[in-house]
Design an enzyme around this catalytic site. Structure first.
Site, PDB file in Angstrom:
ATOM      1  N   GLU A   1      -9.637   1.229  -0.302  1.00 14.58           N
ATOM      2  CA  GLU A   1      -8.392   0.543  -0.658  1.00 14.58           C
ATOM      3  C   GLU A   1      -8.745  -0.857  -1.119  1.00 14.58           C
ATOM      4  O   GLU A   1      -9.563  -1.541  -0.500  1.00 14.58           O
ATOM      5  CB  GLU A   1      -7.429   0.459   0.519  1.00 14.58           C
ATOM      6  CG  GLU A   1      -6.186  -0.361   0.162  1.00 14.58           C
ATOM      7  CD  GLU A   1      -4.958  -0.085   1.005  1.00 14.58           C
ATOM      8  OE1 GLU A   1      -5.106   0.490   2.093  1.00 14.58           O
ATOM      9  OE2 GLU A   1      -3.851  -0.453   0.570  1.00 14.58           O
TER      10      GLU A   1
ATOM     11  N   CYS B   1      -1.266   1.274   1.195  1.00  8.17           N
ATOM     12  CA  CYS B   1       0.000   0.618   0.835  1.00  8.17           C
ATOM     13  C   CYS B   1      -0.079   0.047  -0.577  1.00  8.17           C
ATOM     14  O   CYS B   1       0.949  -0.153  -1.221  1.00  8.17           O
ATOM     15  CB  CYS B   1       0.331  -0.487   1.823  1.00  8.17           C
ATOM     16  SG  CYS B   1       0.736   0.156   3.435  1.00  8.17           S
TER      17      CYS B   1
ATOM     18  N   ASN C   1       1.746   7.758  -0.005  1.00  7.69           N
ATOM     19  CA  ASN C   1       0.935   7.258   1.107  1.00  7.69           C
ATOM     20  C   ASN C   1       1.878   6.751   2.184  1.00  7.69           C
ATOM     21  O   ASN C   1       2.538   5.740   1.993  1.00  7.69           O
ATOM     22  CB  ASN C   1       0.056   6.092   0.646  1.00  7.69           C
ATOM     23  CG  ASN C   1      -0.511   5.317   1.839  1.00  7.69           C
ATOM     24  OD1 ASN C   1      -1.372   5.817   2.543  1.00  7.69           O
ATOM     25  ND2 ASN C   1      -0.011   4.113   2.080  1.00  7.69           N
ATOM     26  N   GLU C   2       1.997   7.491   3.242  1.00 15.64           N
ATOM     27  CA  GLU C   2       2.753   7.028   4.426  1.00 15.64           C
ATOM     28  C   GLU C   2       4.247   6.856   4.194  1.00 15.64           C
ATOM     29  O   GLU C   2       4.910   6.235   5.011  1.00 15.64           O
ATOM     30  CB  GLU C   2       2.213   5.687   4.929  1.00 15.64           C
ATOM     31  CG  GLU C   2       0.810   5.737   5.443  1.00 15.64           C
ATOM     32  CD  GLU C   2       0.406   4.440   6.137  1.00 15.64           C
ATOM     33  OE1 GLU C   2       1.120   3.438   6.021  1.00 15.64           O
ATOM     34  OE2 GLU C   2      -0.642   4.459   6.800  1.00 15.64           O
TER      35      GLU C   2
HETATM   36  O1  AHR Z   1      -5.644   0.721   5.615  1.00 15.50           O
HETATM   37  C1  AHR Z   1      -4.764  -0.309   5.720  1.00 15.50           C
HETATM   38  C2  AHR Z   1      -3.343   0.152   5.586  1.00 15.50           C
HETATM   39  O2  AHR Z   1      -3.018   0.914   6.690  1.00 15.50           O
HETATM   40  C3  AHR Z   1      -3.092   1.063   4.438  1.00 15.50           C
HETATM   41  O3  AHR Z   1      -2.752   0.388   3.306  1.00 15.50           O
HETATM   42  C4  AHR Z   1      -1.962   1.902   4.886  1.00 15.50           C
HETATM   43  O4  AHR Z   1      -1.986   3.155   4.297  1.00 15.50           O
HETATM   44  C5  AHR Z   1      -2.106   1.911   6.365  1.00 15.50           C
HETATM   45  O5  AHR Z   1      -0.917   1.618   6.979  1.00 15.50           O
END
Ligand code: AHR
Length: 767
Positions: free
Chosen positions: A23, A223, A347-348
């Site tokens: 990320e 995120c 994602n989430e």
């Molecule tokens: O890995 C850090 C953050 O944690 C990521 O962006 C998210 O997917 C998770 O909440």
């Protein structure tokens, strides 16, 4: 104790089990893996990215013995996608008069004798004989190398190779301009020529990835993927992959969710290249038109840009050069397809609004590319309403794999190492896309190792798993823990990295059932019930608590307390200490000011050991039950819940032994069993790779543990042994390798706090 390897049972393929997650946070891309040394190379930094930024962030005007006026101008210079450029008005020419770039925090690491490729777009107001001089300087301003170049009065790209004579750990790039008048600059770049496999990746960092031997690479976040405006042309748009390909000149600068600027120099094409170069399968993550941070959602009738992006991405990765997007990939230098197999949508994200959009994108991909394995999401919590919704919707939509994320206390991993035993091997598979225990000590790594034996044993359920996230530039920490820490010239591999690496190197082809028997569990938490202090607090709000009572469910005794009003800065107020086995805490709560809600702590020993109920947490969106162990939180379960101003909520927590039930206005929100910490003396798993049997054994205790290893009737065995050891708080780990021989019935000693990997070749396993 006995470890039995069920050699006669059929193994289950381990597939692509262990991989990595990249990320772009902690400056993992710009200022990290992407080797650009110039910060803000196109003068596009903006307060949208970070309140402290402006178009001159990273740059300083050098007046030397001259006089300069500088302004950042707007218009089409190099590309309309990056419309800012620098104008230096040299009013009084002089020595060292121009501009300097400081690079990312810590300065530019310049290695003596290595070549650096400088490039820029520039033009002068009029053709002049006086040149631009480009210098690499050390921390004391001494030039290590410099080259001069005459500029013309047309925008042109200039390129030169600079080889500093000696090294500088905190060097700079300086550009001086002789002669009077205006000079215009854009896209000023300095890159080391010695990069990983000649690709745009910082060598030491990419080599650290290759050494892991990951099966897959998930990118570009996190995120990062879903935060931003819906319009891809907006300066703070969500991460849209099409913005990230093609010539770097045309990649528009964007705000990064983690509060900095992303040049997108590392874009989707480069991520595919990286995956290929390190031998990993690409797992891109895209958005489905829903920003959970700001509740932006694409109108359901206008989902086509999102479905089109998904379809085009697959074509970009897999299409031949006769297809529109395959041709773009080929034009960038990669005519062969990248062989994309997986696509993560979201994602989430949680909530129905997301899942409605998810299904539209999923259906479109399914229709055109039925072989692509789709990864859905179960949100950022390991249990609770949204987690269950994620799974339910994934099952309804026949999603192939469901992405689970959790960051927890190390002890949570010990308590839950068998989490996937209860999952249905015939349902969607699990992608454990982000997991980590809070910390980078050996104890953290070892608890993760114990958990990974569980993942490996349940490889029929868990398809993919990645520790998260990969990188952290130590000067820009947004998020911890991370696998690899670095600064401008050093890389620090964590114990967690060493564990991941051993599991990846020894993943094998199929997992073989293993059982541990004849052992005494180590009970570390003896208390039968959840007892201790009860406290009322706030979550950045002004709150009024009334009708406060605690009732003993066995005796009927009721303790009542006076009303309490707390402001955002007030410390939580202790009510009482409870030693009952069964009790109910009841309180009415009203938010008077602020944006979030309430919190109640119970079963509290101190700040580090307690349970905490947060109502209206994060963005006033969650109801979360968190357990703190050793000061580190594990969110046990989450439900959606928003606290409204001036509304009175009736909050009830019922404790029955170790079972906790939470009600708001008599509606049940949580009902869970808080597991005590009972540790196994060893955690183990076994895989086969061709003719090798690979047994992993984790001892998280501070004593040596001994066990017989039963290979079902094989009497004699020999092979290689790798032992990683350390002390609990160590951030480095020692590894020893040797050969071992053993007769049936021999006890093998597993040292305190160790990971042992025994590799036995079939021919050394004798009857
Ligand atoms: O890995 C850090 C953050 O944690 C990521 O962006 C998210 O997917 C998770 O909440």
């Amino acid at each position: 104790m006995k470890i039995r390897i069920h050699t006669q049972e059929t193994g289950k393929p381990t597939g692509d089990l262990f991989g990595i997650f990249f990320e772009d946070l902690n400056h993992a891309a710009d200022g990290g893996l992407y080797p650009e040394l110039v910060q803000n190379r196109s003068f596009e930094f903006s307060p949208i990215d970070h309140p402290d930024y402006d178009a001159m962030t990273g740059w300083q005007i050098l007046e030397g013995t001259g006089r300069v006026r500088a302004s950042v101008q707007y218009g089409v210079a190099v590309s309309e996608k990056n419309p800012h450029y620098l104008c230096l008005d040299i009013q009084e020419p002089g020595e060292k008069t121009g501009v300097r770039n400081d690079g990312f925090a810590g300065g530019m690491y310049l290695k003596g004798g290595e070549a650096y490729r400088f490039s820029c777009y520039a033009k002068r107001e009029q053709d002049l004989e006086e040149p631009m001089t480009v210098a690499l300087v050390d921390e004391d301003g001494r030039a290590l190398v410099q080259i001069s170049q005459i500029l013309t009065s047309r925008w042109e790209r200039y390129e030169m190779d600079l080889i500093p004579l000696t090294s500088a750990k905190a060097g700079h790039l300086e550009m001086y301009f002789a002669g009077r008048g205006k000079v215009y600059l854009d896209l000023v770049s300095l890159m080391p020529e010695d990069t990983y496999k000649g690709l745009p990746f910082r060598k030491d960092l990419a080599e650290a990835l290759e050494a892991l031997h990951p099966k897959f690479l998930r990118f570009p976040g996190g995120c990062l993927v879903h935060d931003g405006a819906l319009d891809p042309r907006a300066r703070d748009s969500m991460y849209r992959w099409k913005n990230t390909i093609g010539p770097i000149e045309d990649r528009p600068a964007r705000r990064n969710n983690w509060n900095y600027n992303q040049t997108l120099g590392l874009g989707f094409y480069e991520y595919f290249l990286l995956a290929e170069a390190i031998g990993a399968k690409p797992v891109p993550v895209i958005s489905a038109g829903y920003d959970p941070h700001h509740h932006r959602e694409a109108p359901i009738t206008e989902m086509w840009p999102w479905t089109r992006d998904a379809l085009h991405l697959i074509e970009f990765a897999n299409g031949d050069d006769q297809t529109e997007w395959g041709a773009k990939r080929a034009a960038m230098g990669h005519p062969e397809p990248f062989g994309l197999e997986y696509l993560a949508i979201g994602n989430e994200e949680v909530g129905e609004a997301f899942f409605d959009r998810y299904k539209i994108v999923l259906d479109a991909v399914r229709r055109k590319y039925p072989d692509i394995k789709i990864i859905g999401t179960a949100g950022p919590f390991n249990a609770g309403g949204e987690f269950e919704r994620g799974w339910a919707r994934s099952k309804e939509t026949n999603t192939d794999i469901v992405d689970e994320h959790y960051y927890m206390a190390p002890e949570w991993f010990l308590k839950n190492h068998d989490r996937y035993a209860s999952y249905d091997a015939n349902g969607p598979k699990v992608f454990l896309g982000e997991y980590a225990s809070w910390g980078n000590t050996w104890y953290n790594a070892l608890c993760e190792a114990s958990y990974m034996t569980g993942l490996e044993q349940h490889a029929d359920v868990v398809a993919l798993a990645a520790y998260a996230p990969l990188f952290c530039n130590e000067n820009y920490v947004n998020w911890k823990p991370d696998l690899i820490w670095f600064n401008n010239h050093e890389v620090r591999l964590t114990p967690n990295y060493e564990v991941q690496k051993q599991f990846m190197l020894n993943q094998g082809e199929e997992t073989i059932p293993v059982s541990l028997s004849e052992f005494e569990p180590i009970v570390q938490e003896t208390e039968e019930a959840l007892t201790g202090d009860i406290l009322l607090g706030t979550d950045d709000t002004t709150v009024q608590y009334t009708d406060i009572a605690v009732r003993n469910a066995d005796t009927g005794e009721i303790r009542t307390f006076s009303d309490i009003q707390l402001g955002p800065k007030d410390r939580p107020r202790r009510l009482d200490t409870i030693h009952w086995n069964r009790y109910t805490i009841r309180v009415k709560a009203k938010r008077l000011e602020g944006q979030k809600g309430f919190c109640l702590c119970f079963a509290r020993k101190d700040d580090d050991e307690q349970l905490k109920l947060t109502v209206g947490g994060w963005q006033n969106q969650d109801l979360i039950l968190t357990q703190f162990t050793g000061g580190r939180g594990s969110d046990l379960s989450q439900y959606l819940f928003t606290v409204k101003p001036d509304q009175i909520y009736d909050l009830t927590i019922r404790v029955d032994g170790r079972e906790v039930t939470v009600y708001v206005d008599q509606n049940e929100y949580q009902d869970l069993y808080v597991k005590p910490l009972i540790v196994q003396p060893l955690y183990t798993s076994c895989v086969r790779e061709d003719k090798d049997w690979i047994l992993k054994v984790v001892n998280v205790t501070e004593e040596t543990q001994r066990s017989v290893i039963d290979f079902e009737g094989r009497l004699h065995m020999s092979g290689t042994r790798l032992v990683m050891r350390g002390k609990k708080e160590d951030t480095r780990v020692s590894t020893q390798e040797d050969d071992f021989t053993m007769q049936s019935g021999d006890e093998v000693a597993f040292p305190p706090m160790s990971l042992t990997i025994l590799k036995v070749h079939e021919r050394f396993l004798e009857k």
